[in-house]
Design an enzyme around this catalytic site. Structure first.
Site, short mmCIF file in Angstrom:
data_model
loop_
_atom_site.label_atom_id
_atom_site.label_comp_id
_atom_site.label_asym_id
_atom_site.label_seq_id
_atom_site.Cartn_x
_atom_site.Cartn_y
_atom_site.Cartn_z
N CYS A 2 0.85 -1.18 0.00
CA CYS A 2 0.00 0.00 0.00
C CYS A 2 0.89 1.23 0.00
O CYS A 2 2.10 1.15 0.19
CB CYS A 2 -0.86 0.00 1.26
SG CYS A 2 -1.76 -1.54 1.45
N ARG A 27 1.40 1.76 -5.99
CA ARG A 27 1.65 0.75 -4.95
C ARG A 27 0.40 -0.06 -4.61
O ARG A 27 0.46 -1.02 -3.84
CB ARG A 27 2.13 1.44 -3.66
CG ARG A 27 3.38 2.26 -3.85
CD ARG A 27 3.79 2.90 -2.55
NE ARG A 27 4.17 1.89 -1.60
CZ ARG A 27 5.38 1.37 -1.49
NH1 ARG A 27 6.33 1.78 -2.30
NH2 ARG A 27 5.65 0.46 -0.58
N TRP A 74 -3.57 -1.89 -1.37
CA TRP A 74 -3.54 -3.16 -2.11
C TRP A 74 -3.96 -4.20 -1.08
O TRP A 74 -3.25 -4.45 -0.11
CB TRP A 74 -2.14 -3.44 -2.64
CG TRP A 74 -2.07 -4.63 -3.54
CD1 TRP A 74 -2.33 -4.65 -4.88
CD2 TRP A 74 -1.70 -5.96 -3.18
NE1 TRP A 74 -2.16 -5.92 -5.36
CE2 TRP A 74 -1.77 -6.74 -4.35
CE3 TRP A 74 -1.33 -6.58 -1.98
CZ2 TRP A 74 -1.49 -8.10 -4.36
CZ3 TRP A 74 -1.04 -7.94 -1.99
CH2 TRP A 74 -1.12 -8.68 -3.18
N ASN A 100 0.83 0.13 6.01
CA ASN A 100 1.28 -0.68 4.88
C ASN A 100 2.03 -1.87 5.44
O ASN A 100 3.05 -1.69 6.11
CB ASN A 100 2.20 0.15 3.97
CG ASN A 100 2.90 -0.70 2.92
OD1 ASN A 100 2.40 -1.76 2.56
ND2 ASN A 100 4.05 -0.25 2.46
N GLY A 101 1.51 -3.07 5.18
CA GLY A 101 2.19 -4.26 5.70
C GLY A 101 1.17 -5.27 6.19
O GLY A 101 -0.02 -5.18 5.85
N GLU A 488 10.04 -12.74 -20.41
CA GLU A 488 9.71 -11.36 -20.07
C GLU A 488 8.62 -10.81 -21.01
O GLU A 488 7.70 -10.11 -20.57
CB GLU A 488 10.99 -10.50 -20.12
CG GLU A 488 10.83 -9.01 -19.91
CD GLU A 488 10.24 -8.62 -18.56
OE1 GLU A 488 10.06 -9.48 -17.68
OE2 GLU A 488 9.90 -7.44 -18.41
N LYS A 492 5.02 -9.45 -19.75
CA LYS A 492 4.51 -8.10 -20.06
C LYS A 492 3.11 -8.19 -20.65
O LYS A 492 2.23 -7.42 -20.28
CB LYS A 492 5.40 -7.38 -21.09
CG LYS A 492 6.71 -6.81 -20.63
CD LYS A 492 6.63 -5.69 -19.65
CE LYS A 492 6.54 -6.18 -18.23
NZ LYS A 492 7.74 -6.47 -17.53
N GLU A 495 0.43 -9.38 -17.92
CA GLU A 495 0.11 -8.49 -16.80
C GLU A 495 -0.66 -7.24 -17.23
O GLU A 495 -1.45 -6.73 -16.45
CB GLU A 495 1.33 -8.14 -15.95
CG GLU A 495 2.32 -7.19 -16.55
CD GLU A 495 3.48 -6.90 -15.60
OE1 GLU A 495 3.28 -6.74 -14.40
OE2 GLU A 495 4.62 -6.82 -16.10
N HIS A 511 8.33 -30.52 -26.61
CA HIS A 511 8.09 -31.40 -25.46
C HIS A 511 6.75 -31.10 -24.78
O HIS A 511 6.56 -31.44 -23.62
CB HIS A 511 9.24 -31.27 -24.45
CG HIS A 511 10.56 -31.67 -25.04
ND1 HIS A 511 10.88 -32.99 -25.31
CD2 HIS A 511 11.61 -30.93 -25.48
CE1 HIS A 511 12.09 -33.03 -25.86
NE2 HIS A 511 12.55 -31.80 -25.97
N LYS A 610 2.98 -2.09 -7.77
CA LYS A 610 4.36 -1.92 -8.22
C LYS A 610 5.36 -2.55 -7.26
O LYS A 610 6.34 -3.13 -7.67
CB LYS A 610 4.63 -0.42 -8.36
CG LYS A 610 5.99 -0.07 -8.91
CD LYS A 610 6.06 -0.38 -10.38
CE LYS A 610 7.42 -0.11 -10.96
NZ LYS A 610 7.58 -0.85 -12.22
O1 M6R Z 1 10.70 -4.17 -7.37
P1 M6R Z 1 11.11 -5.53 -7.85
O2 M6R Z 1 11.97 -5.48 -9.05
O3 M6R Z 1 11.70 -6.37 -6.76
O4 M6R Z 1 9.74 -6.22 -8.28
C1 M6R Z 1 9.69 -7.55 -8.68
C2 M6R Z 1 8.40 -7.87 -9.36
O5 M6R Z 1 7.31 -7.64 -8.50
C3 M6R Z 1 8.20 -7.04 -10.62
O6 M6R Z 1 9.26 -7.20 -11.50
C4 M6R Z 1 6.88 -7.44 -11.33
O7 M6R Z 1 6.98 -8.74 -11.82
C5 M6R Z 1 6.57 -6.45 -12.44
N1 M6R Z 1 5.20 -6.05 -12.38
C6 M6R Z 1 6.80 -6.99 -13.81
O8 M6R Z 1 6.51 -6.07 -14.79
#
Ligand code: M6R
Length: 615
Positions: A2, A27, A74, A100-101, A488, A492, A495, A511, A610
């Site tokens: 959060c 966040r 969040w 937050n936590g 990756e 992308k 998500e 496979h 994030k």
């Molecule tokens: O802040 P970080 O790089 O540790 O975050 C890791 C993942 O949460 C982050 O890379 C997440 O997978 C992204 N949304 C990918 O785009």
């Protein structure tokens, strides 16, 4: 996960809190709320959904006051609804908290409080904490600070909290354990936030609280910083922030993600600046040099990270093993921390994290550190928990990344890790001088090449996005160092567009995943002119034979793949090891356009945040 914001000073708190929340919305955006003290009472507004929804009620209601706290959520405990939104209030209505936590032992505390007559409105752990504070206060704690401190000594888990009291318009109490909390300081005013962006226009002076610290902020008085357990005062260290406002705004782009994709020539350049001296044939990395002996003698490098950062680690595995000739293991931080891994003092653990706050990565390095490993952090956020927990490190200098989908942070991570591998490889005597100089030259060309690759953001790419935006599944294939790029690319897409996508090493397709291929399956194939090229072409033929639709990422002049593929996107050639820095770009753009076509919230995709500060 959060975002928290607080203000105590002489200005109206409301606009500061609202703007701060909007900057922290990356966040989490399940709900938003604020509480403002107007001198005689606290007004509170909260609502499910984004900050703008909460603002609809707050803006037209009384919100005057110079002390306030605000939160963007969040959800962890309790579904995202109005009642579970923060701030939470103690049963009497006197104390208000943002958090937050996660309070892990909230259930037992809640039961104990219930037996003492407390009732609860929400399903949250946070409401339990504020009632525990109230209980301790009414039992005789002499001040809010003392009550908060006593309560925190009873809880386990993670928190960054700010607490205010309806009967005291001059005080805010904040505390940190596991979740980030920074206090901005100006003349007779305090700003509190999960990161420094909410108060950049007001002050550049900031104190990052350490785990186990709390602070009492009182109008007209200096900050009182101390240890939650020992109560010992702590001398605050004031950081001078270097971030500017322009770097956290959209700058004319429709989305932060697009802006950040376009920033990559600069962000990669910044990650190499002052480190890669190609003309002089040198790489300067202070953190690596300080721990040179550890790297020279390392029996193994363990890379930990999550999501995109884990993908950067996978790229690094290829690059380190090729250049530095040290065995590398790449681990999901979340798995590593729970499987009793074998770690020795001869291991170097590289933790990769954009935010520097990812709970699993942080826990993984704490574990490795406790077993004697050397921890090297590759983080984007200066002052972040992972950066501070590491023995040494190299910041990625990508600048603030606001879009939830990581783009420029990934390429900056890969650039920094590549530099490290080159430096260590050269110092270990694994790279002949002429080859080393060639590598340095090739790497120095990358920012300019990325600039040119970005020109692929044209009608061809948009037409591809339009043609496949309605696909239900995508497959991404790559080999060698471009296998993690396939992962990756798939991440992308899923998500931000919510289309199911899988990344695979191209040769693994036969496979299993090949069973999925039919005329409805778009297959993105990264086919670069390198040692794997012929094999990738064979894999493409296998896709074609099953009528799959091929979108190929090729080099200029490639005729074989151009002949086979339904669509091609060109990227310039570079050394194979550095190619992820170029091949990633069109995949980011393809996901972006598909998400836009589907009307998705590109910068704040559903269910995501994030910074993942919960495990
Ligand atoms: O802040 P970080 O790089 O540790 O975050 C890791 C993942 O949460 C982050 O890379 C997440 O997978 C992204 N949304 C990918 O785009």
């Amino acid at each position: 996960m959060c975002g928290i914001v607080g203000y105590l000073g002489s200005k109206e708190a409301y606009p500061i809190l609202i703007n701060g929340l909007k900057r922290l919305e990356y966040r989490g955006y399940d709900s938003a709320g604020l509480a403002i003290h107007n001198g005689s009472e606290i007004k509170q507004y909260k609502r499910k959904g984004k900050v703008a929804r909460m603002e609809e009620i707050a803006a037209n209601s009384p919100h005057e006051g110079t002390l306030g706290i605000a939160h963007t959520r969040w959800a962890t405990h309790g579904e995202p609804n109005d009642v579970n939104s923060h701030p939470h209030t103690s049963m009497s209505g006197r104390f208000h908290i943002i958090h937050n936590g996660i309070i892990e032992n909230f259930a037992s505390i809640k039961e104990a409080l219930k037996s003492r007559g407390f009732t609860f409105q929400s399903d949250t752990d946070t409401e339990v904490l504020i009632n525990l504070i109230e209980d301790i206060y009414t039992e005789g704690a002499k001040s809010l600070s003392k009550a908060v401190k006593a309560a925190l000594n009873q809880v386990s888990g993670a928190y960054a909290i700010a607490v205010i009291d309806s009967e005291d318009p001059n005080t805010m109490v904040v505390a940190k354990m596991g979740s980030p909390l920074v206090v901005g300081i100006s003349d007779n005013e305090y700003f509190v936030a999960s990161d420094a962006t909410p108060f950049l226009e007001y002050t550049k002076r900031a104190i990052y609280l350490e785990d186990g610290q709390m602070a009492t902020l009182r109008r007209g008085e200096n900050i009182h910083l101390y240890n939650v357990i020992s109560d010992e005062p702590v001398e605050p260290y004031i950081h001078q922030l270097t971030l500017d406002i322009a770097s956290i705004e959209k700058g004319g782009y429709e989305h932060f993600m697009l802006k950040e994709i376009y920033e990559q020539p600069q962000s990669i350049h910044d990650s190499l600046r002052g480190r890669l001296l190609a003309e002089e044939g040198k790489i300067i990395m202070r953190g690596v040099s300080e721990y040179k002996a550890k790297f020279m003698n390392a029996e193994r490098i363990i890379i930990v990270g999550c999501g995109t950062s884990w993908h950067a680690g996978l790229v690094a595995e290829y690059v380190f093993e090729e250049l530095a000739r040290i065995p590398v293991e790449v681990e999901y931080a979340s798995e590593f921390r729970y499987r009793n891994p074998i770690i020795t003092e001869k291991d170097v653990v590289i933790a990769i994290s954009q935010s520097g706050e990812t709970a699993d990565t942080l826990a993984a390095i704490k574990l490795a550190k406790s077993k004697g490993a050397t921890i090297f952090g590759v983080c984007n956020i200066v002052g972040s928990s992972i950066a501070r927990e590491s023995h040494a490190g190299a910041f990625t200098h990508a600048g603030p990344e606001i879009g939830v989908a990581s783009t420029k942070a990934f390429t900056a991570q890969v650039a920094v890790l590549t530099l490290m591998a080159l430096k260590i490889g050269q110092e270990r005597g694994n790279i002949p001088k002429t080859q080393y100089l060639k590598y340095l030259h090739a790497l120095s060309q990358i920012p300019g090449q990325v600039e040119r690759v970005l020109k692929c953001n044209d009608e061809n790419l948009i037409a591809i996005a339009e043609e496949y935006a309605s696909a239900l599944n995508f497959l991404y294939l790559g080999r060698g160092v471009n296998f993690p790029v396939a992962l990756e690319g798939a991440l992308k897409l899923k998500e931000i567009s919510y289309i199911h996508a899988e990344g695979y090493p191209a040769a693994e397709m036969k496979h299993g995943p090949i069973a999925l291929i039919d005329e409805n399956m778009p297959v993105v194939i990264i086919a670069q002119q390198n040692a794997n090229y012929e094999k990738v072409v064979s894999n493409a033929q296998e896709v074609k034979a099953r009528k799959g639709k091929i979108i190929a990422i090729i080099n200029p002049g490639d005729t074989d793949m151009r002949h086979l593929a339904d669509h091609c996107i060109e990227v310039e050639e570079t050394d194979e090891l550095f190619s992820p820095l170029l091949t990633t770009i069109p995949l980011q753009l393809l996901s972006y356009h598909i998400a836009v076509i589907l009307g998705r919230n590109v910068d704040q995709p559903r269910n995501l945040a994030k910074s993942v500060t919960v495990e």
